[in-house]
Design an enzyme around this catalytic site. Sequence first.
Site, PDB file in Angstrom:
ATOM      1  N   LYS A  98       0.783  -0.911  -0.079  1.00 21.86           N
ATOM      2  CA  LYS A  98      -0.041   0.119   0.135  1.00 21.86           C
ATOM      3  C   LYS A  98       0.732   1.191   0.151  1.00 21.86           C
ATOM      4  CE  LYS A  98      -3.766   2.073   2.830  1.00 21.86           C
ATOM      5  NZ  LYS A  98      -4.647   2.129   3.667  1.00 21.86           N
ATOM      6  N   SER A 152      -9.837  -0.258   6.855  1.00 26.30           N
ATOM      7  CA  SER A 152      -9.233  -0.494   5.574  1.00 26.30           C
ATOM      8  C   SER A 152      -8.269  -1.440   5.248  1.00 26.30           C
ATOM      9  CB  SER A 152      -8.299   0.961   5.542  1.00 26.30           C
ATOM     10  OG  SER A 152      -9.199   2.231   5.206  1.00 26.30           O
ATOM     11  N   SER A 209      -9.326   2.144   2.740  1.00 28.85           N
ATOM     12  CA  SER A 209      -8.669   2.890   1.605  1.00 28.85           C
ATOM     13  C   SER A 209      -7.520   2.080   1.105  1.00 28.85           C
ATOM     14  CB  SER A 209      -7.926   3.787   2.605  1.00 28.85           C
ATOM     15  OG  SER A 209      -7.127   3.439   3.611  1.00 28.85           O
TER      16      SER A 209
HETATM   17  N1  GLN Z   1     -13.405   4.528   6.195  1.00 25.00           N
HETATM   18  C1  GLN Z   1     -12.554   5.057   7.344  1.00 25.00           C
HETATM   19  C2  GLN Z   1     -11.910   6.374   7.323  1.00 25.00           C
HETATM   20  O1  GLN Z   1     -12.065   7.045   6.243  1.00 25.00           O
HETATM   21  C3  GLN Z   1     -11.251   4.075   7.668  1.00 25.00           C
HETATM   22  C4  GLN Z   1      -9.853   4.290   6.852  1.00 25.00           C
HETATM   23  C5  GLN Z   1      -8.996   3.575   7.381  1.00 25.00           C
HETATM   24  O2  GLN Z   1      -8.978   2.370   7.968  1.00 25.00           O
HETATM   25  N2  GLN Z   1      -7.611   4.008   6.804  1.00 25.00           N
HETATM   26  O3  GLN Z   1     -11.360   6.683   8.235  1.00 25.00           O
END
Ligand code: GLN
Length: 508
Positions: free
Chosen positions: A80, A179, A155
């Site tokens: 990532k 994410s 994400s």
């Molecule tokens: N959807 C959540 C956010 O936007 C989680 C994102 C994540 O786990 N990086 O904060």
Amino acid sequence: MALFLDQYADIFALRHALDSKQISVKELTHAVLGDIKQTVSLNAFVDVQPELSLAQAEIAEQSLARGQAGALTGIPLAHKDIFVTEGWRTTAGSRMLANYRSPFDATVVQALLKAQTVSLGKLSCDEFAMGSGNEHAATGPVRNPWDHEVVPGGSSGGSAAAVAAGLILGATGTDTGGSVRQPAALSGICGIKPTYGVASRFGMIAYASSLDQAGVMARSAADLALLLDAISGFDPRDATSIETCRGVANAPGRILSDYASFNDTKNTQPLAGLRIGVPTEYFGDGLNNNVAQAVEQALVVLESLGAKRVSISLPNTALSIPAYYVIAPAEASSNLARYDAVRYGHRTENYTDLADMSARSRTEGFGEEVRKRIMIGTYVLSHGYYDAYYLQAQRVRRLIAQDFQRAFADQCDVIMGPVTPTVAPAIGSLSTDPTAEWLGDIYTLSVNLAGLPGLSIPCGFAPGHRSQPLPVGLQMIGNYFDEGRLLAVAHQFQLATDWHQRRPGAST
Ligand code: GLN
């Protein structure tokens, strides 16, 4: 289109082909690089550098030749783009870091390099890991291999799409509020976020430090165990890295041995004695019926393997959204203050003085979602609002953690439910409603707020955009340091079912 790795079910199958010299690491790496080129329409990779991948392949090849190959030697994976990497660009999905090159590797990246995996490069993510659809990446949306018109989840969407498409057999991800688990679920693959502190955050670009945790994504629970074992362990460069757990050093090998110890039964009831807590709050309003059905069927399979289902309550679940969306932006506003156009990142061309330079650079460098969260975070931390919002959210966080501890104390060993309320939505469909995306995080956020391990595995399909069948994920939540048990239970489920073997393109 058939991809090279389609012929290998998982890391174990590829391991066998490499060890028995059916294929060399270099041939394999060339083939994968070719497939990545053929599938650019997915938009999953943001940086590919063939010569760097081939150099790693060469090292793996030599180890194999010397008879010193480990479980992951030569296995193709990718990172990532929130992990800093030496060689490949590191952008965190942001214009702010469009041309940033790190002088060092994140600990997690280093660990996988030490395990002699071959990195194919960097995978798209939402900007600074903020999002649930990978639509907030500076390089544009990533496409879901099951249906190019829907999101892969976020994400860690690039990671999920690349593994689901069959380009790589494993990927790193990060999970601040879901994410790793959520994109794994929406893309039909497996993903695990370990207990907070089990994998190092050093070199992971910070979003919300008290929630951020590295995780891994792959095709099966058994593969996850190999990958998680490689990345877990104490790191003195991360102040919240855990040195010991339950008196046992959090050392490499722990995850695998825990996983193996839970897997030693070979009878028809391998899960006999396991109590699965099913929270009523996870099956309420907002959960799509077809998703609920797929999860229900998975629970029936687990019961047929000997597990017992217990209905439990996690009464503060609904509060996880407001608590998280106060705490995460608060920490983000502080973490992202470092992008001041002096030390890192994008600098505007025209400015009058230092303050103007910083303001203009940040406005140009950050996307809309990131700017929104910095503003919310700054607001909830400001004098006069701190007690009302930030402190209150921290109190709610404690209540959420206590809900889980009550359940684990005497009711159940693992908790299960859906990962997401729906299957993957169409690209663009979330942009009209600013909070719709946040509501979809309802089943994943509390796990991060409590710091617990969580896993997602495929458990069926439900009709999505244009009524196409799209993957559904089953979530398993464990008590602290119980990732070995989660993986073992998931493995037993995968011995009994074949959802994890379904591939996009083939009939589901
Ligand atoms: N959807 C959540 C956010 O936007 C989680 C994102 C994540 O786990 N990086 O904060």
